[in-house]
Design a protein around this motif. Structure first.
Motif, PDB file in Angstrom:
ATOM      1  N   SER A   1       0.813  -1.218   0.000  1.00  0.00           N
ATOM      2  CA  SER A   1       0.000   0.000   0.000  1.00  0.00           C
ATOM      3  C   SER A   1       0.850   1.273   0.000  1.00  0.00           C
ATOM      4  N   GLY A   2       2.004   1.255   0.631  1.00  0.00           N
ATOM      5  CA  GLY A   2       2.885   2.434   0.616  1.00  0.00           C
ATOM      6  C   GLY A   2       3.343   2.770  -0.789  1.00  0.00           C
ATOM      7  N   VAL A   3       3.629   1.742  -1.569  1.00  0.00           N
ATOM      8  CA  VAL A   3       4.024   1.939  -2.968  1.00  0.00           C
ATOM      9  C   VAL A   3       2.805   2.392  -3.771  1.00  0.00           C
ATOM     10  N   GLY A   4       1.707   1.686  -3.603  1.00  0.00           N
ATOM     11  CA  GLY A   4       0.492   2.014  -4.343  1.00  0.00           C
ATOM     12  C   GLY A   4       0.011   3.426  -4.079  1.00  0.00           C
ATOM     13  N   ASN A   5       0.059   3.853  -2.821  1.00  0.00           N
ATOM     14  CA  ASN A   5      -0.364   5.213  -2.474  1.00  0.00           C
ATOM     15  C   ASN A   5       0.517   6.257  -3.153  1.00  0.00           C
ATOM     16  N   ALA A   6       1.834   6.037  -3.128  1.00  0.00           N
ATOM     17  CA  ALA A   6       2.756   6.987  -3.755  1.00  0.00           C
ATOM     18  C   ALA A   6       2.544   7.044  -5.265  1.00  0.00           C
ATOM     19  N   LEU A   7       2.292   5.900  -5.874  1.00  0.00           N
ATOM     20  CA  LEU A   7       2.108   5.855  -7.326  1.00  0.00           C
ATOM     21  C   LEU A   7       0.783   6.453  -7.769  1.00  0.00           C
ATOM     22  N   SER A   8      -0.196   6.482  -6.892  1.00  0.00           N
ATOM     23  CA  SER A   8      -1.529   6.951  -7.276  1.00  0.00           C
ATOM     24  C   SER A   8      -1.734   8.450  -7.076  1.00  0.00           C
ATOM     25  N   ARG A   9      -0.759   9.130  -6.519  1.00  0.00           N
ATOM     26  CA  ARG A   9      -0.914  10.569  -6.286  1.00  0.00           C
ATOM     27  C   ARG A   9      -0.991  11.306  -7.612  1.00  0.00           C
ATOM     28  N   GLU A  10      -1.992  12.125  -7.755  1.00  0.00           N
ATOM     29  CA  GLU A  10      -2.251  12.830  -9.012  1.00  0.00           C
ATOM     30  C   GLU A  10      -1.119  13.784  -9.408  1.00  0.00           C
ATOM     31  N   ASN A  11      -0.496  14.398  -8.420  1.00  0.00           N
ATOM     32  CA  ASN A  11       0.548  15.389  -8.696  1.00  0.00           C
ATOM     33  C   ASN A  11       1.958  14.845  -8.507  1.00  0.00           C
ATOM     34  N   GLY A  12       2.141  13.552  -8.637  1.00  0.00           N
ATOM     35  CA  GLY A  12       3.466  12.972  -8.431  1.00  0.00           C
ATOM     36  C   GLY A  12       3.690  12.638  -6.976  1.00  0.00           C
ATOM     37  N   MET A  13       4.949  12.420  -6.618  1.00  0.00           N
ATOM     38  CA  MET A  13       5.276  12.023  -5.248  1.00  0.00           C
ATOM     39  C   MET A  13       6.378  12.913  -4.687  1.00  0.00           C
ATOM     40  N   ARG A  14       6.599  12.804  -3.405  1.00  0.00           N
ATOM     41  CA  ARG A  14       7.674  13.570  -2.768  1.00  0.00           C
ATOM     42  C   ARG A  14       9.015  13.128  -3.344  1.00  0.00           C
ATOM     43  N   VAL A  15       9.938  14.050  -3.407  1.00  0.00           N
ATOM     44  CA  VAL A  15      11.251  13.762  -3.986  1.00  0.00           C
ATOM     45  C   VAL A  15      11.968  12.671  -3.205  1.00  0.00           C
ATOM     46  N   ASP A  16      11.910  12.704  -1.885  1.00  0.00           N
ATOM     47  CA  ASP A  16      12.623  11.696  -1.102  1.00  0.00           C
ATOM     48  C   ASP A  16      12.071  10.298  -1.350  1.00  0.00           C
ATOM     49  N   VAL A  17      10.774  10.181  -1.534  1.00  0.00           N
ATOM     50  CA  VAL A  17      10.159   8.885  -1.820  1.00  0.00           C
ATOM     51  C   VAL A  17      10.571   8.417  -3.216  1.00  0.00           C
ATOM     52  N   PHE A  18      10.574   9.330  -4.182  1.00  0.00           N
ATOM     53  CA  PHE A  18      10.995   9.020  -5.539  1.00  0.00           C
ATOM     54  C   PHE A  18      12.425   8.493  -5.560  1.00  0.00           C
TER      55      PHE A  18
END
Length: 72
Positions: A31-48
């Motif tokens: 779910s942590g991966v899925g949540n980050a991938l589903s964000r409409e405006n991209g993800m935080r740089v540190d997570v990327f």
């Protein structure tokens, strides 16, 4: 290309599932991966950066001939 699109492209090219990436990141569920991938405006740089590094990729910032590698 947004950050989450880049992660998805690498996952598809390398045949990595969300659960496999979650395991590489030390997450208990995908779910942590899925949540980050589903964000409409991209993800935080540190997570990327963390996700790309976990899949064996470096994140490079380049200006002209000067470049640096972004780490976690």
């Amino acid at each position: 290309m947004k950050s989450n699109e880049a992660v998805r492209a690498v996952m598809a090219a390398d045949g990595i599932t969300q659960m496999e990436l979650a395991n590489k990141l030390g997450y208990k569920t995908q779910s942590g991966v899925g949540n980050a991938l589903s964000r409409e405006n991209g993800m935080r740089v540190d997570v990327f950066v963390k996700m790309m590094n976990a899949m064996g990729y470096d994140v490079i910032v380049r200006r002209g001939k000067d470049e640096m590698t972004v780490t976690e």
